[in-house]
Structure formats: C-alpha cells, structure tokens
Design a protein around this motif. Structure first.
Motif, PDB file in Angstrom:
ATOM      1  N   ARG A 180       0.833  -1.211   0.000  1.00  0.00           N
ATOM      2  CA  ARG A 180       0.000   0.000   0.000  1.00  0.00           C
ATOM      3  C   ARG A 180       0.864   1.256   0.000  1.00  0.00           C
ATOM      4  N   SER A 181       2.057   1.164   0.567  1.00  0.00           N
ATOM      5  CA  SER A 181       2.939   2.335   0.576  1.00  0.00           C
ATOM      6  C   SER A 181       3.411   2.661  -0.837  1.00  0.00           C
ATOM      7  N   ARG A 182       3.103   1.754  -1.784  1.00  0.00           N
ATOM      8  CA  ARG A 182       3.422   2.020  -3.194  1.00  0.00           C
ATOM      9  C   ARG A 182       2.173   2.417  -3.966  1.00  0.00           C
ATOM     10  N   GLY A 183       1.137   2.811  -3.220  1.00  0.00           N
ATOM     11  CA  GLY A 183      -0.054   3.334  -3.872  1.00  0.00           C
ATOM     12  C   GLY A 183      -1.126   2.286  -4.154  1.00  0.00           C
ATOM     13  N   ILE A 184      -0.799   1.019  -3.884  1.00  0.00           N
ATOM     14  CA  ILE A 184      -1.724  -0.072  -4.203  1.00  0.00           C
ATOM     15  C   ILE A 184      -2.833  -0.111  -3.146  1.00  0.00           C
ATOM     16  N   SER A 185      -4.084  -0.143  -3.603  1.00  0.00           N
ATOM     17  CA  SER A 185      -5.211  -0.090  -2.664  1.00  0.00           C
ATOM     18  C   SER A 185      -5.223  -1.335  -1.787  1.00  0.00           C
ATOM     19  N   ASP A 186      -5.961  -1.242  -0.695  1.00  0.00           N
ATOM     20  CA  ASP A 186      -6.032  -2.363   0.240  1.00  0.00           C
ATOM     21  C   ASP A 186      -6.549  -3.624  -0.446  1.00  0.00           C
ATOM     22  N   ILE A 237      -0.531   4.437  -8.933  1.00  0.00           N
ATOM     23  CA  ILE A 237      -0.053   5.812  -8.744  1.00  0.00           C
ATOM     24  C   ILE A 237      -0.555   6.727  -9.869  1.00  0.00           C
ATOM     25  N   ASP A 238      -0.496   6.215 -11.109  1.00  0.00           N
ATOM     26  CA  ASP A 238      -0.882   7.041 -12.257  1.00  0.00           C
ATOM     27  C   ASP A 238      -2.381   7.056 -12.509  1.00  0.00           C
ATOM     28  N   GLY A 239      -3.087   6.084 -11.944  1.00  0.00           N
ATOM     29  CA  GLY A 239      -4.522   5.988 -12.203  1.00  0.00           C
ATOM     30  C   GLY A 239      -4.832   5.340 -13.538  1.00  0.00           C
ATOM     31  N   GLU A 240      -3.801   4.895 -14.242  1.00  0.00           N
ATOM     32  CA  GLU A 240      -4.016   4.144 -15.485  1.00  0.00           C
ATOM     33  C   GLU A 240      -2.789   3.272 -15.733  1.00  0.00           C
ATOM     34  N   ALA A 241      -3.015   2.200 -16.474  1.00  0.00           N
ATOM     35  CA  ALA A 241      -1.905   1.279 -16.746  1.00  0.00           C
ATOM     36  C   ALA A 241      -0.874   1.960 -17.634  1.00  0.00           C
ATOM     37  N   PRO A 242       0.412   1.743 -17.345  1.00  0.00           N
ATOM     38  CA  PRO A 242       1.435   2.348 -18.200  1.00  0.00           C
ATOM     39  C   PRO A 242       1.430   1.711 -19.586  1.00  0.00           C
TER      40      PRO A 242
END
Ligand SMILES: Nc1ncnc2c1ncn2[C@@H]1O[C@H](COP(=O)(O)OP(=O)(O)O)[C@@H](O)[C@H]1O
Ligand SMILES: [Mg+2]
Lengths: 394, 260
Positions: A337-343, B115-120
């Motif tokens: 999650r610290s890498r932005g991945i949702s729970d 992070i980007d909200g879309e697949a790279p």
C-alpha cells in the motif's frame, strides 16, 4: 522384485495411522463423531452417507472427453479391475460405495501411450436428495503418460471411490476439482498404487460444496516411485473441506511430497488437513516432505492442520513436515500500500502470491488460468465485506 | 512547488505487550521540506528516525497523538497508506518486506498503475523498468523474482531506489538506504537518488546513521535527531561536525533534560 514383494508382505505391521481396511460394511461401525478419523467431520451434514442412506440415486451425470488411445468403459460389480490398486475400504462410506455404487467405470491407458491432452471427466450433480455412489478405476499402463481431470459441478450428494493404478515407469497426473454448488456433499476416497520408478501426481482443488471430505492414499508397488500430492482449497462461510492424506512408503527409494494450501473466509468456514506418512521398515532410502499452509482472511474461520510422520526405519534420506496457519501479514500489506496499491488490490496480490508456487507446481496448463481466476473470484466475494471491517478498524 | 510540512508531531508506538500499551517515541517534531531541498536526518539508533518515516507513510503500528503533517496544505494524517503514496509520498524502507509469489514485474506494474490511475503503456514501460534495473546494476531477470524474497541486503536497497525512480513521487523519504551497502553499491544507490532529485520539484528526506552517504548525496539541511526530537539543525557543515564528534553531546543533553 519378488524379494521386495516378500519384504512388503512381511512388513505389513499394524500402524496407528492406518487402521486395517475391510470390504465388509459391518466391520465399520456407524461413526459417532468421537472416532479419531471422524472427529472433525460434521456428520449431521453428511445426509446419512455414513449411516445407511440409500446410495441408489442417479443425480450425478458423467460426461467425458477422452483423447484417442484412452478407453473409458462401464464395468460390473465383481470385475477384477475393481480393487486392482490394492484399495481396501478404510471406513464405512468407502465400504458402502464398494458394494452399492450405481456406476462403475474403468479408464484405461495402454502401455507406452503418451496422451497429449488431458482426459476430462465432468460429473454434474442434479439432485441432492438421493445420494449417488460411483467407483472409477484409472489404469495407466507401463511407461504411459496421461493427465486425467475429474471435475465435479452442480448439486449432489455423492460418495465415490477413485482408484489409480500407475504402471511401472508411468507418469500420471490426476486432477480433482470440486467446483460444486453450495449445497453439494461429497465424500471421496482415492487410492493409488504407484509402480516401480513411476510418478504419480494428485492435485486436489476444492472450491465448492457444503461438505467435502477427501481421503487420499497412496502406496508403492516397487522401488523408485514418486508421489506428489498437491491441494488448493478456498473455503467460504459455512463450508467444511476436509483432506485426509496417507502416503504409505511400502518400498525402498520412494519419494513423496505433499503440499496443500488453503484460504478461508467467512463465518464458520472450516478446513481440515490430516497429513499422514508412514515409512515402513522396508522403505529404506526414501524421502518425504509434507506441508500445509492456511491463510485465514476473516474472523470466524477455523483451519485444523495435523501432520503425522511415523518412521519404522532409520535408513532414510529425508523426512520432514511443516504446518502453518496465518492471517494476512500487516507488514506485507503496508509495503504494497505504501506504493499506492489499494487495500483490496494488495490483498489480491498477496493471496495470488500465496497460491502461485503451488499453481506452478500443479503445472497442468489447461487448468492454470482457471485456477488463478477462481481464486480471485473467491476473494472478490468477500472484499466488499472486508472493506467495511478495515474502515472500521482505522 | 511542493511542501511537506511536519508540525509538532507526537507519535506513540503500539507495543506488542498488551498491558503496557503505548510508548511515546516522537516528542514534537517540526520540519518543513520544500521541493528542491534535500534534508538529512541524522541520529543514533533508537532515536525515532524510522518512527518518523513510518508515521509519514501511515504505518498502522504508530499512533499520532498530536501535531500535523500536510502535503501542499492537504492533511496527510487522514489519508490511508495508499492515498499518501498516490498523493506523492514515497518511503524507501530500512527493512523492505518480502512478498512471496508476487514478481517484481507484477508488483511494479500494479504500483505504477495505482499511482498514475491508469496502466502504463506496455512498450515504454518495459523499457523504463529495464533501464531502472540496469542503472541500479540489477539483472533483467530480477523482474521475475518474488518481491524482496531471497534478495541480498544490497539488492533490497537497490530495488527500493528502482521503485523511487519508476514511481517518481514528489517527496521521497529514504530510511537508512545506505546501511549495509558496500561502497560500490552505495555509489550506485546515491546516483539513483541524485537522478531523482535533479528533476524539478522533488524533495528528499534522507535518514541516516552515518555521514558516509552525505559525501555522495549532499544535503541542503542537516537535522540532528535525538530522543524523538530534532536537537540541532544546520547546513552540511553540521554533518562534518557530527562526523568528528559523534552524537554524544546531544545524547547527554537529552538525557539530562529527561531527568531534569
Ligand atoms: N513495535 C515497537 N514496540 C516497542 N518499541 C518500539 C517499537 N517500534 C519501535 N520501538 C522503539 O521506538 C524507538 C525508536 O525506534 P526507531 O524509530 O526504529 O528508531 P531508529 O530508526 O532511530 O533507530 C526505539 O527505542 C524502539 O525500541
Ligand atoms: Mg531506523
């Protein structure tokens, strides 16, 4: 070879892991639930399979897709093929199926035959009220190679015996997939006789059913045989999945490797894994390892895990076992999650990773993707509820 | 322009021991990191440096008892762990966690997508990953290994910096990324951090126990961290003083303050 056979004969000693079997139903008393082999099983939910419920139902239809070279045929009670794996019923249900099975099949792969694509047998249940019993014997000839997939779907009350005779030097994979509807009850017995230098892989996948209890046993007809037993299960609320394994090292230089992994989620999801291995006096130079891992996803589940190793000779190459039941690891989830991945996504990844080494070992390409998808679908069922719990905890 | 603003932060840790409950670790930390700045936090073991890093990232073990953390005015403390990352914060961990069965490739792609909200875009992404791994002297086969599983200490740290470069946050907190590295690995890691901070609008909070890494990543500000607070602040010259004198005088002063 005869020397080994003689030795085997002599060494058939009593073992606490291996109660003597009997074909006579009356030798197996109706279980009360207090017996060691029944203490985990919810007998009340077996619909009388363990007592005297008639087994004359016809609520399970079989369809098969057998590639060329593979013979599938019906056999009659009393046919010598039945019992040819050395199978002797070790409990009342197996003994009842022996006598009362409504359908008996033989699946035969001739010697030296390599079957390129899997034999797929689909058993579809349409009736839970009348219990059905079937008996299948898979015989793989010397140096043959085959994969047999038994797929169970629909609603049924089924008791079945499956025997596997693995000829010398043969390589056999049997995949059993319990993908039943929620109301199915399935009590199965599987027994394999593994020939000299033969390889037998048993894959047991359990996703569906109200109660599924599988008794899977293997022994060796000669030295050099290898047994791999792999299991993947995912128990939801209320489901009882029980896997009872017994590898009987009856011959020298044989190997066995057992790996069962399961996930549990929801109230009263219950899994049982009993891993019994017996190394007989004659079984010098053998190697065995058995492992069971459970991932408990929610409160209210229970995973019972009991490995047993009984060793009657010191002359072995290796023997070990491991058993662990854990929850999602907070540190792993935090890292992801610290890498932005949702729970949700983090849980999905961890679960996927948990099963991945097992799925790779199963190595049956025809079912791999299906397994991954089913695991994810199972997880998705509970994620919405899990979300609520997580939010409350924060 | 990005600003990570930490004001009078007090943090307790939930101890494993149920009866003793919580233990206060951070006792009023105030620190502002603007983009373009590199701040070094230096302090002895146990002074609370990792606690500060984890608190910024939102680790569930740490409880914020008072104070605030904002990123460009937005309250970080009310965000979930993953929201913080998506807001532009990154933590290179002192002890990266193993995730068996999840490949580095799958992990990186999932993180980048989140992070980007879309697949790279597949083509450029594969190239970017290979470049990032290569620059950190990691073999392309590294992408097929399970996340941190069986990695050497150095591989774990280099993997953290590969993520830093690929996810490209606004503010990076690096928790003892230098510890356990030999001099060659340290240089490789430092180059990665320098590539990151050479970009516009990037802030770095570099947590370390030793001055060694500061030879390769020159900080704009140095903060001496002792007993859960900042005990002294200055420019790069403060690091040189610490190199010569150690933390002794700060530790003694903090102990005296605690008694008094
Ligand atoms: N889970 C925990 N339970 C109890 N004490 C903890 C826990 N985590 C950290 N601490 C204590 O908090 C203090 C600060 O730890 P940490 O932030 O890791 O310091 P640093 O990174 O500066 O070495 C130490 O005294 C450590 O023992
Ligand atoms: Mg630390």
């Amino acid at each position: 070879m005869t020397a080994v056979a003689d030795a085997l004969e002599m060494e058939r000693v009593e073992s606490h892991l291996h109660p003597e079997g009997s074909f006579d139903v009356d030798d197996h008393e109706v279980p009360t639930g207090r017996e060691e082999i029944w203490r985990f099983t919810p007998l009340k939910r077996l619909r009388g399979l363990h007592r005297d419920a008639p087994l004359d139902g016809s609520g399970v239809g079989a369809e098969y897709d057998a590639p060329e070279g593979v013979v599938v045929e019906r056999v009659e009670a009393g046919s010598p093929v039945l019992g040819s794996s050395g199978f002797v019923p070790n409990d009342r249900i197996a003994a009842r199926v022996w006598h009362e099975a409504g359908e008996r099949y033989a699946v035969t792969i001739p010697a030296d035959t390599e079957v390129e694509r899997p034999v797929v047998i689909t058993l579809t249940g349409t009736d839970t009220e009348h219990a059905t019993a079937t008996h299948v014997v898979i015989t793989a000839g010397v140096h043959s190679r085959v994969t047999v997939v038994l797929r169970f779907v629909g609603s049924a009350t089924l008791a079945d015996n499956v025997e596997v005779v693995v000829g010398d030097g043969a390589e056999v994979t049997v995949v059993s997939i319990d993908d039943w509807a929620d109301d199915a009850v399935h009590v199965g017995h599987r027994h394999a006789m593994v020939g000299r230098d033969a390889r037998f892989k048993h894959v047991d996948v359990t996703f569906g059913g109200d109660v599924v209890r599988h008794d899977t046993t293997a022994e060796y007809a000669g030295p050099g045989g290898e047994v791999e037993m792999l299991g993947l299960y995912f128990a939801d609320a209320g489901q009882h999945f029980e896997h009872r394994l017994f590898v009987d090292h009856t011959a020298p230089k044989t190997k066995s490797h057992v790996l069962y992994k399961g996930a549990l989620q929801g109230d009263r999801a219950h899994t049982v894994w009993i891993g019994n291995v017996l190394i007989r006096k004659a079984a010098e130079g053998i190697e065995t390892y058995e492992e069971n891992r459970n991932l408990v996803l929610t409160d209210g589940c229970q995973a019972d895990s009991v490995p047993n190793l009984e060793i009657e000779t010191g002359e072995i190459k290796g023997a070990g076992h491991a058993s662990a039941t854990a929850r999602f690891d907070d540190e792993q989830l935090f890292y992801l999650r610290s890498r932005g991945i949702s729970d949700d996504e983090a849980r999905r990844l961890v679960l996927h990773g948990f099963f991945e080494d097992l799925i790779r070992r199963i190595a049956v390409p025809e079912i791999e993707d299906g397994l991954r998808k089913t695991v994810e679908a199972e997880l998705a069922k509970n994620l919405i509820e899990a979300d609520v719990v997580v939010e409350e905890a924060v | 322009m990005t600003v990570l603003d930490i004001k009078d932060l007090h943090v307790s840790v939930k101890t494993d021991d149920e009866t003793s409950g919580e233990k206060e670790i951070l006792r009023g930390v105030t620190l502002t990191i603007r983009s373009g700045e590199t701040h070094a936090i230096m302090g002895p073991n146990g002074s609370g440096k990792s606690t500060l890093a984890y608190s910024i990232a939102g680790h569930p073990k740490y409880k914020i008892t008072s104070g605030s953390v904002t990123l460009d005015g937005q309250d970080v403390l009310t965000m979930t762990v993953d929201q913080r990352a998506r807001a532009g914060l990154f933590l290179a961990m002192q002890y990266p966690v193993e995730v068996p069965g999840v490949s580095v490739a799958n992990f990186l792609r999932t993180a980048k997508t989140a992070i980007d909200g879309e697949a790279p875009k597949l083509r450029t992404w594969v190239k970017d990953v290979n470049t990032a791994l290569d620059q950190l002297n990691l073999d392309p086969s590294f992408a097929q290994r399970s996340v941190n599983e069986g990695f050497s200490g150095g591989e774990k740290k280099r993997h953290e910096i590969a993520q830093l470069e690929l996810l490209n946050p606004r503010v990076a907190v690096l928790d003892e990324t230098d510890s356990g590295l030999d001099i060659d690995a340290l240089k490789i890691v430092a180059e990665g951090v320098n590539r990151f901070r050479r970009q516009e609008d990037k802030g770095v909070l570099l947590i370390t126990h030793y001055t060694r890494i500061l030879r390769y990543i020159e900080p704009d500000f140095v903060h001496v961290f002792v007993a859960g607070r900042i005990a002294d602040e200055g420019g790069p010259e403060l690091a040189e003083q610490l190199e010569a004198e150690g933390y002794d005088k700060y530790v003694k002063a903090a102990a005296a303050a605690a008694v008094g």
